[in-house]
Design a protein around this motif. Sequence first.
Motif, PDB file in Angstrom:
ATOM      1  N   SER A 141      14.840   6.022  20.921  1.00 21.67           N
ATOM      2  CA  SER A 141      15.029   7.491  20.741  1.00 21.67           C
ATOM      3  C   SER A 141      15.728   7.987  19.309  1.00 21.67           C
ATOM      4  N   ALA A 144      13.766   7.642  16.506  1.00 19.60           N
ATOM      5  CA  ALA A 144      12.601   8.887  16.354  1.00 19.60           C
ATOM      6  C   ALA A 144      13.401   9.940  15.875  1.00 19.60           C
ATOM      7  N   ASN A 148      12.580  12.032  12.464  1.00 17.18           N
ATOM      8  CA  ASN A 148      12.293  13.490  12.192  1.00 17.18           C
ATOM      9  C   ASN A 148      13.234  14.349  11.572  1.00 17.18           C
ATOM     10  N   TYR A 154       7.783  15.406  14.495  1.00 19.06           N
ATOM     11  CA  TYR A 154       8.354  14.591  15.698  1.00 19.06           C
ATOM     12  C   TYR A 154       7.359  14.094  16.859  1.00 19.06           C
ATOM     13  N   LYS A 155       6.104  14.521  16.807  1.00 19.78           N
ATOM     14  CA  LYS A 155       5.023  13.844  17.413  1.00 19.78           C
ATOM     15  C   LYS A 155       4.793  12.433  16.863  1.00 19.78           C
ATOM     16  N   TYR A 158       8.066  10.365  17.819  1.00 19.62           N
ATOM     17  CA  TYR A 158       7.925  10.036  19.285  1.00 19.62           C
ATOM     18  C   TYR A 158       7.079   8.925  19.614  1.00 19.62           C
ATOM     19  N   ALA A 161       8.611   5.862  18.621  1.00 18.68           N
ATOM     20  CA  ALA A 161       9.693   5.413  19.930  1.00 18.68           C
ATOM     21  C   ALA A 161       8.990   4.877  21.063  1.00 18.68           C
ATOM     22  N   MET A 223       4.232  13.576  29.678  1.00 14.71           N
ATOM     23  CA  MET A 223       4.604  14.542  28.663  1.00 14.71           C
ATOM     24  C   MET A 223       3.848  16.075  28.578  1.00 14.71           C
ATOM     25  N   PHE A 228       5.439  18.800  25.921  1.00 14.87           N
ATOM     26  CA  PHE A 228       5.532  18.074  24.877  1.00 14.87           C
ATOM     27  C   PHE A 228       4.524  18.719  23.831  1.00 14.87           C
ATOM     28  N   ARG A 234      11.644  20.282  17.830  1.00 22.37           N
ATOM     29  CA  ARG A 234      12.405  19.920  19.373  1.00 22.37           C
ATOM     30  C   ARG A 234      13.786  19.516  18.964  1.00 22.37           C
ATOM     31  N   TRP A 236      16.923  16.389  19.732  1.00 26.99           N
ATOM     32  CA  TRP A 236      17.068  15.090  19.998  1.00 26.99           C
ATOM     33  C   TRP A 236      18.313  14.981  20.698  1.00 26.99           C
TER      34      TRP A 236
END
Length: 277
Positions: A141, A144, A148, A154-155, A158, A161, A223, A228, A234, A236
């Motif tokens: 996490s 990721a 980002n 972020y996709k 993620y 991750a 998700m 998501f 987003r 974190w």
Amino acid sequence: MKTKLFDYIDRNNFIYNLSGLTKLIAFICLTFSVMFSYDIRYIIFVLVLSFCFFRISEISFRQIRTMMVYVGVFLLLNFCLTYLFSPQYGTEIYGTVHEIFRFNSRYTVTLEQILYQVTKILKYASGIPLGMIFLLTTNPSEFAASLNRIGVSYKAAYALALTLRYFPDMIRDYQDISLAQQSRGLDLSKKEKLGTRMKNIMNIFVPLIFTTLDRIELISNAMDLRGFGKHKKRTWYAGKPLGRNDYLVMLFSAAVLAGSVCVSFFVNGSRFYNPFI
């Protein structure tokens, strides 16, 4: 604490407290520095450095025992196959011949060939501890979040991750299915013929594939239910800023990479270190 194979276990030491981005950059720089150079002196330096980092990280040998067996087999096969198909490549590189003994006209053992093959094996061996450190000491996490922060979607971050999190789960699923199949009489021991053992192993992979697909569907549904991908950005939970140690490690890694390039071009005049001239 009982450790599990390839699991991330949070510890409080220098390596674990570094950012995932820092460890990724250090891994790339140090690995590229040994892949670029064929100077055995520099490769040994990076190898010792990587083992020092491995020692500092306090990774349990149980976590990497299975992987080390496969790595050892790979290095041994690589060494043998390199000599089998290119027994004189070392003499072509270094331009000299220091013969030790001769099997026949084609297969001659020379100091040049030994130096080339040992250098090649050490190149691979020096990158293995670095890869283990990155995989086993990086919080998925937090990694990721770090990606980002530097502009990676972020996709995509993620997804990386999830990959890091899923890898140890997949290994545990394989072990659980293997034990379940063996309890039903499936023999994976050396008593069986190689062909039968390979067939029995396939009986493990088929349930593993279906288990993987079920888990992917479960994660995808979870998700979607949490929305998501609905927004462009987003927050974190595990994100943290880069600290002084992060910048120092990145600077040191870049210096090691720069040193490899400088030694190759300005000291040796090529990527190869030639002690025979």
